[in-house]
Design a protein around this motif. Structure first.
Motif, short mmCIF file in Angstrom:
data_model
loop_
_atom_site.label_atom_id
_atom_site.label_comp_id
_atom_site.label_asym_id
_atom_site.label_seq_id
_atom_site.Cartn_x
_atom_site.Cartn_y
_atom_site.Cartn_z
N ASP A 4 0.82 -1.21 0.00
CA ASP A 4 0.00 0.00 0.00
C ASP A 4 0.86 1.26 0.00
O ASP A 4 0.52 2.27 -0.64
N PHE A 5 1.98 1.20 0.71
CA PHE A 5 2.88 2.36 0.72
C PHE A 5 3.43 2.61 -0.68
O PHE A 5 3.44 3.74 -1.17
N LYS A 56 2.14 1.70 -3.50
CA LYS A 56 1.04 2.14 -4.36
C LYS A 56 0.70 3.61 -4.12
O LYS A 56 0.33 4.34 -5.05
N ALA A 57 0.82 4.04 -2.87
CA ALA A 57 0.55 5.45 -2.56
C ALA A 57 1.57 6.35 -3.24
O ALA A 57 1.22 7.39 -3.81
N VAL A 58 2.83 5.97 -3.19
CA VAL A 58 3.88 6.75 -3.86
C VAL A 58 3.62 6.79 -5.36
O VAL A 58 3.70 7.85 -6.00
N THR A 59 3.29 5.64 -5.94
CA THR A 59 3.01 5.56 -7.37
C THR A 59 1.80 6.40 -7.76
O THR A 59 1.81 7.09 -8.80
N ALA A 60 0.76 6.36 -6.93
CA ALA A 60 -0.45 7.14 -7.21
C ALA A 60 -0.14 8.63 -7.24
O ALA A 60 -0.63 9.37 -8.10
N ILE A 61 0.71 9.09 -6.33
CA ILE A 61 1.08 10.50 -6.29
C ILE A 61 1.96 10.86 -7.49
O ILE A 61 1.80 11.91 -8.11
N LEU A 62 2.89 9.96 -7.82
CA LEU A 62 3.76 10.21 -8.98
C LEU A 62 2.94 10.33 -10.27
O LEU A 62 3.24 11.15 -11.14
N ASN A 63 1.91 9.51 -10.40
CA ASN A 63 1.09 9.48 -11.62
C ASN A 63 -0.05 10.49 -11.59
O ASN A 63 -0.81 10.61 -12.56
N CYS A 64 -0.15 11.20 -10.49
CA CYS A 64 -1.25 12.15 -10.31
C CYS A 64 -1.03 13.39 -11.18
O CYS A 64 0.04 13.97 -11.19
N ASN A 65 -2.07 13.79 -11.91
CA ASN A 65 -1.98 15.01 -12.72
C ASN A 65 -2.46 16.24 -11.96
O ASN A 65 -2.43 17.35 -12.50
N ILE A 73 -3.73 7.70 6.52
CA ILE A 73 -2.62 7.52 7.46
C ILE A 73 -3.25 7.49 8.84
O ILE A 73 -3.72 8.51 9.37
N ALA A 74 -3.35 6.30 9.42
CA ALA A 74 -4.11 6.14 10.65
C ALA A 74 -3.43 5.15 11.58
O ALA A 74 -2.62 4.32 11.16
N LEU A 116 -6.05 3.09 0.03
CA LEU A 116 -4.73 2.66 0.47
C LEU A 116 -4.57 3.08 1.93
O LEU A 116 -4.96 4.18 2.33
N PHE A 117 -3.96 2.19 2.72
CA PHE A 117 -3.84 2.44 4.16
C PHE A 117 -2.38 2.39 4.57
O PHE A 117 -1.69 1.38 4.39
N LEU A 118 -1.90 3.49 5.16
CA LEU A 118 -0.55 3.56 5.71
C LEU A 118 -0.67 3.53 7.23
O LEU A 118 -1.20 4.45 7.86
N ASN A 119 -0.17 2.47 7.80
CA ASN A 119 -0.37 2.20 9.22
C ASN A 119 0.64 2.96 10.08
O ASN A 119 1.86 2.83 9.88
N THR A 120 0.15 3.74 11.02
CA THR A 120 1.03 4.46 11.96
C THR A 120 0.67 4.10 13.41
O THR A 120 0.73 4.94 14.31
N THR A 121 0.31 2.85 13.62
CA THR A 121 -0.05 2.38 14.96
C THR A 121 1.14 2.51 15.91
O THR A 121 2.28 2.18 15.55
N VAL A 122 0.89 3.01 17.11
CA VAL A 122 1.92 3.05 18.16
C VAL A 122 1.40 2.26 19.36
O VAL A 122 0.20 2.22 19.62
N ASN A 123 2.33 1.64 20.06
CA ASN A 123 1.93 0.84 21.22
C ASN A 123 1.53 1.70 22.41
O ASN A 123 0.68 1.32 23.21
#
Length: 318
Positions: free
Chosen positions: A27-28, A30-39, A119-120, A133-140
């Motif tokens: 997912d990370f 894919k997120a970078v690729t989506a931004i790169l391909n974003c017009n 980002i959650a 797309l989900f970028l996980n930022t879980t903290v203990n």
């Protein structure tokens, strides 16, 4: 107790950042690729502390070649949703992924058809499940002793944003020269674009011929007030340099018949020089390494002028 609390905070936040390595996944990428391909742009939203993190990530992206804009989640559902355009990628940041404003905003963005990146800090949250797309930022654990105030979680969000930005920098081949275009202000910007030619043109141009007497050399240095003079031939080719330090050493050493000396007797031949197109920060580096305060500017052997350490200080590079 104070040091112990500080060290505990640093340790907990460092662990939270290190744990993000487990969440750099498909997912990370894919997120970078989506931004790169974003017009369009990257629209980043959040609420509370996450909104502040979003603003920082927006600033980082804008300064590194990725157009981005901040949209506050609360304002978005009261008119600011018009910020989102059809070709934009939308990123929503939230620790819980369950904030009321987020729950209202998510379906609206989904209805627009934009790619939604979450980002959650909770994989089973409403935001995480609804996003493309989900970028996980879980903290203990938060660094807050009550495990309440966003501390480790906001640090993790910030680092995930930096990871995105750095990947985009590398994928785009973004260079120092590109950064200078977007960051012209302040000392950092000047390090990237201010050149030697921007400095020497504001100074006097002290110069004497090789056969001029010591008295003429002293007069030229005094009038031009740079503590140095160049020694040149009739075609402005640089032959050498005389500094006020050279004159002091003459006096200290009680050189006999000093008044009969000429510029060529005193000068340092083949001095350190710099080209006009070099960055000013390179001139500073030379001055520091050589423990000198002035340097002659030369282009194809032709003497153009002097850059003084004070010129660099005035520009805020030190």
């Amino acid at each position: 107790m104070i040091r112990k609390a500080a060290l505990r905070t640093i340790e907990l936040e460092a662990q939270s950042v290190a744990n993000l390595a487990n969440y750099i996944n498909d997912d990370f990428e894919k997120a970078v690729t989506a931004i790169l391909n974003c017009n369009g742009r990257v629209v980043i939203s959040g609420i509370g502390k996450s909104a502040i993190v979003a603003q920082k990530i927006v600033a980082t992206l804008n300064s590194t070649g990725t157009p981005a804009v901040f949209m506050h989640a609360a304002d978005a559902i009261h008119g600011d949703l018009g910020i989102v355009q059809p070709n934009d990628v939308v990123i929503i940041i939230s620790k819980s992924g369950e904030s009321p404003e987020i729950k209202v905003l998510v379906p609206l963005v989904k209805n627009f058809g934009n790619t939604l990146v979450a980002i959650a800090g909770k994989a089973d949250s409403y935001l995480a499940k609804a996003a493309d797309l989900f970028l996980n930022t879980t903290v203990n654990q938060e660094a807050c002793p009550n495990n309440l105030a966003p501390t480790a979680s906001t640090t993790a969000q910030m680092v995930m944003g930096d990871a995105l930005a750095v990947c985009l920098i590398e994928e785009r081949g973004f260079q120092r020269e590109d950064f200078a275009k977007f960051h012209p202000g302040g000392a950092l910007g000047k390090q990237l674009y201010l050149r030697v030619r921007d400095l020497y043109i504001h100074n006097e141009k002290p110069m004497v011929s090789p056969d001029e007497k010591l008295s003429s050399v002293v007069l030229e240095m005094t009038q031009k007030r740079l503590g140095v003079t160049a020694v040149t031939d009739g075609n402005d080719h640089l032959l050498g340099i005389i500094t006020d330090g050279d004159l002091r050493r003459l006096i200290k050493n009680n050189v006999p018949d000093a008044n009969s000396l000429t510029a060529k007797d005193i000068m340092t031949a083949n001095p350190v020089v710099i080209a006009p197109d070099e960055l000013a920060i390179e001139a500073l580096d030379i001055l520091r390494k050589r423990s000198i305060t002035q340097i002659a500017v030369v282009d194809n052997g032709i003497y153009l002028g002097i850059v003084h350490l004070h010129d660099i200080i005035k520009e805020g590079l030190i």
